[in-house]
Enzyme design. Structure first.
Site, mmCIF file in Angstrom:
data_model
loop_
_atom_site.group_PDB
_atom_site.id
_atom_site.type_symbol
_atom_site.label_atom_id
_atom_site.label_comp_id
_atom_site.label_asym_id
_atom_site.label_seq_id
_atom_site.Cartn_x
_atom_site.Cartn_y
_atom_site.Cartn_z
ATOM 1 N N TYR A 146 0.865 -1.182 0.000
ATOM 2 C CA TYR A 146 0.000 0.000 0.000
ATOM 3 C C TYR A 146 0.897 1.226 0.000
ATOM 4 O O TYR A 146 1.766 1.367 0.867
ATOM 5 C CB TYR A 146 -0.894 -0.014 1.247
ATOM 6 C CG TYR A 146 -1.822 1.168 1.362
ATOM 7 C CD1 TYR A 146 -2.959 1.272 0.565
ATOM 8 C CD2 TYR A 146 -1.565 2.192 2.272
ATOM 9 C CE1 TYR A 146 -3.809 2.359 0.676
ATOM 10 C CE2 TYR A 146 -2.413 3.278 2.396
ATOM 11 C CZ TYR A 146 -3.534 3.361 1.596
ATOM 12 O OH TYR A 146 -4.382 4.434 1.701
ATOM 13 N N ASP A 241 9.383 2.644 -0.459
ATOM 14 C CA ASP A 241 8.377 3.335 0.344
ATOM 15 C C ASP A 241 8.704 3.038 1.803
ATOM 16 O O ASP A 241 8.389 1.957 2.313
ATOM 17 C CB ASP A 241 6.992 2.816 -0.044
ATOM 18 C CG ASP A 241 5.886 3.387 0.835
ATOM 19 O OD1 ASP A 241 6.194 3.975 1.889
ATOM 20 O OD2 ASP A 241 4.711 3.219 0.469
ATOM 21 N N LYS A 269 4.557 9.560 8.189
ATOM 22 C CA LYS A 269 4.230 9.969 9.562
ATOM 23 C C LYS A 269 5.401 9.971 10.552
ATOM 24 O O LYS A 269 5.442 10.795 11.466
ATOM 25 C CB LYS A 269 3.109 9.098 10.087
ATOM 26 C CG LYS A 269 3.230 7.627 9.676
ATOM 27 C CD LYS A 269 1.863 6.972 9.520
ATOM 28 C CE LYS A 269 1.928 5.801 8.567
ATOM 29 N NZ LYS A 269 0.664 5.498 7.945
HETATM 30 N N1 HOZ Z 1 -3.777 2.884 6.166
HETATM 31 C C1 HOZ Z 1 -3.322 2.898 7.510
HETATM 32 C C2 HOZ Z 1 -2.608 1.677 7.901
HETATM 33 N N2 HOZ Z 1 -1.824 1.054 6.924
HETATM 34 C C3 HOZ Z 1 -4.427 3.161 8.496
HETATM 35 C C4 HOZ Z 1 -4.598 4.600 8.685
HETATM 36 C C5 HOZ Z 1 -5.556 5.009 9.795
HETATM 37 O O1 HOZ Z 1 -6.662 4.494 9.886
HETATM 38 O O2 HOZ Z 1 -5.191 5.893 10.539
#
Ligand code: HOZ
Length: 429
Positions: A146, A241, A269
């Protein structure tokens, strides 16, 4: 033990009226595990506290960035000090240079870096740059990886796409996704075939070096070395990534741990210490194609935002100056692994634990879990039951079997012992 979640239930009902699905990001809605999402009021160190006053040991850590635990004192103090100077300028600051210099000093092969506001933006921009630099349109991504929610990446993606079994996304045009080629993770033959079939057309191969979006999935020996070679032989850029792995697996992220230099690397993040930040960087000759030096356009008013920068700078500097943290956090993850392993062995049914650095996951599977197909073949309903038992015992795991757990250094061995005891209770051993 039944948790009292009265306030969370009320808040969720209220949220459903004004926010799609009651949440601002799908996985946290708990739809795949079932039940009511827990509404969080505060967090400190290794613990989350919800609106009903329940306390949880946190194994998400904001999906990665809370490497030193929540509300880490120096980060909070730095934000408090900085916020007095205003929250955004939309103009350059000295702090952005310091941040760029700090990242360059930590990450291998990053000569220049551009700040953005999320991992999604970072990956989207890195792909645009790879296409602009090479003059090619196609790229290869791996099934179950992802890279944020930009259109081109929403093909066979992990995380929420896998959690909710979304095959095609309405709104993503065929024209956008036609250039997205996919291969199973760890499958070099599939990559070689795609490269041969699309000779001279592939701009980039993008991968999560350690995957965190179908649980934690590890590369097989030689996988990244071979990707590097395939890229070098074919004029393709290798993009790592590192939104989850950067500054978590080592000061220099997965590039350092795996001893592989990517051409471009994306961060998210972690480099904002939990604030909304992303960045992409790499070799100077590639990065010089970004506007205003080159014509590959990319911009953002909030890019390099001072509050986000000071939070990330303070976290990264602490990690750089205290490299023992990486050993400590890894030792804790190993301790968790051993504890869970002993419980699951007594349980006696099939399971797979994957761990790398401070990333970790459990799949209920008979076979090794090393790609999306094997992750998807695992017993997800079993994970969902496990999740709820752990939650009711005050242990907060990712609410999906397709997500990695993230360990923070605020976690103590006593917390891990409590976690293992909770698992033992669930498995009846
Ligand atoms: N896509 C995020 C984990 N791979 C989750 C993001 C969230 O819900 O804060």
């Amino acid at each position: 033990m039944e948790l009292s979640l009265e306030k969370s239930k009320q808040l969720f009902q209220r949220a459903l009226q004004s926010i799609p699905g009651g949440v601002n990001s799908p996985v946290r809605a708990f739809r795949s595990v079932g039940g009511t999402p827990v509404f969080i009021k505060s967090a400190k160190g290794a613990y989350l506290f919800d609106e009903d006053g329940n306390k949880y040991i946190d194994y998400i850590n904001s999906w990665g960035p809370m490497i030193l635990g929540h509300a880490y004192g120096p980060v909070i103090n730095a934000i408090k000090e900085k916020v007095e100077y205003s929250t955004s300028f939309g103009a350059p600051t000295e702090l952005e240079i310091e941040m760029a210099e700090l990242i360059r000093s930590m990450a291998p092969n990053v000569d220049m870096i551009r700040m953005v506001s999320s991992g999604t933006e970072a990956c989207m921009s890195a792909l645009r740059l790879a296409r602009g630099y090479t003059g090619r349109n196609k790229f290869i991504k791996f099934e179950g990886c992802y890279h944020g929610h930009a259109d081109a990446f929403l093909v066979k993606a992990g995380s929420g796409m896998a959690t909710f079994n979304i095959q095609t996304v309405p709104g993503v045009t065929g024209g956008t996704s036609v250039d997205t080629l996919t291969a199973p993770f760890n499958d070099l033959d599939a990559v070689r075939k795609l490269v041969a079939e699309n000779k001279g057309e592939i701009a980039a191969i993008i991968t999560e070096p350690i995957v965190g979006n179908m649980g934690c999935i590890l590369p097989e020996a030689g996988f990244h070395e071979s990707l590097r070679q395939i890229c070098d032989d074919n004029g393709i850029l290798l993009i790592f990534d590192e939104v989850m792995t950067g500054f978590r697996l080592a000061a220099g992220g997965a590039q350092q741990r795996l001893n592989i230099n990517a051409d471009l690397v994306t961060y998210g993040k972690v480099i904002g210490g939990g604030m909304p930040v992303g960045a992409f960087g790499g070799r100077r000759e590639i990065m010089e194609h970004i506007a205003p030096l080159g014509n590959v356009y990319q911009a953002g008013t909030l890019s390099g935002n001072p509050i986000a920068m000071i939070a990330g700078y303070t976290l990264l500097k602490t990690l750089k100056e205290n490299p023992a943290i990486f050993d400590e956090i890894e030792a804790k993850t190993k301790y968790l692994h051993e504890g869970m392993d002993s419980v699951l062995r007594k349980w006696g049914k099939p399971y797979v634990i994957n761990r790398f650095g401070s990333m970790f996951s459990i799949h209920f599977s008979e076979k090794p879990v090393n790609d999306f197909a094997s992750a998807a073949a695992s017993d997800i309903p079993m994970f969902n039951k496990f999740f709820h038992s752990m939650l009711s015992q005050g242990i907060y795991l990712p609410p999906s079997g397709y997500e990695s757990w993230f360990i923070s250094n605020a976690l103590t061995n006593a917390d891990i012992d409590r976690t293992v005891e909770a698992a033992a209770k669930f498995f009846g051993v």
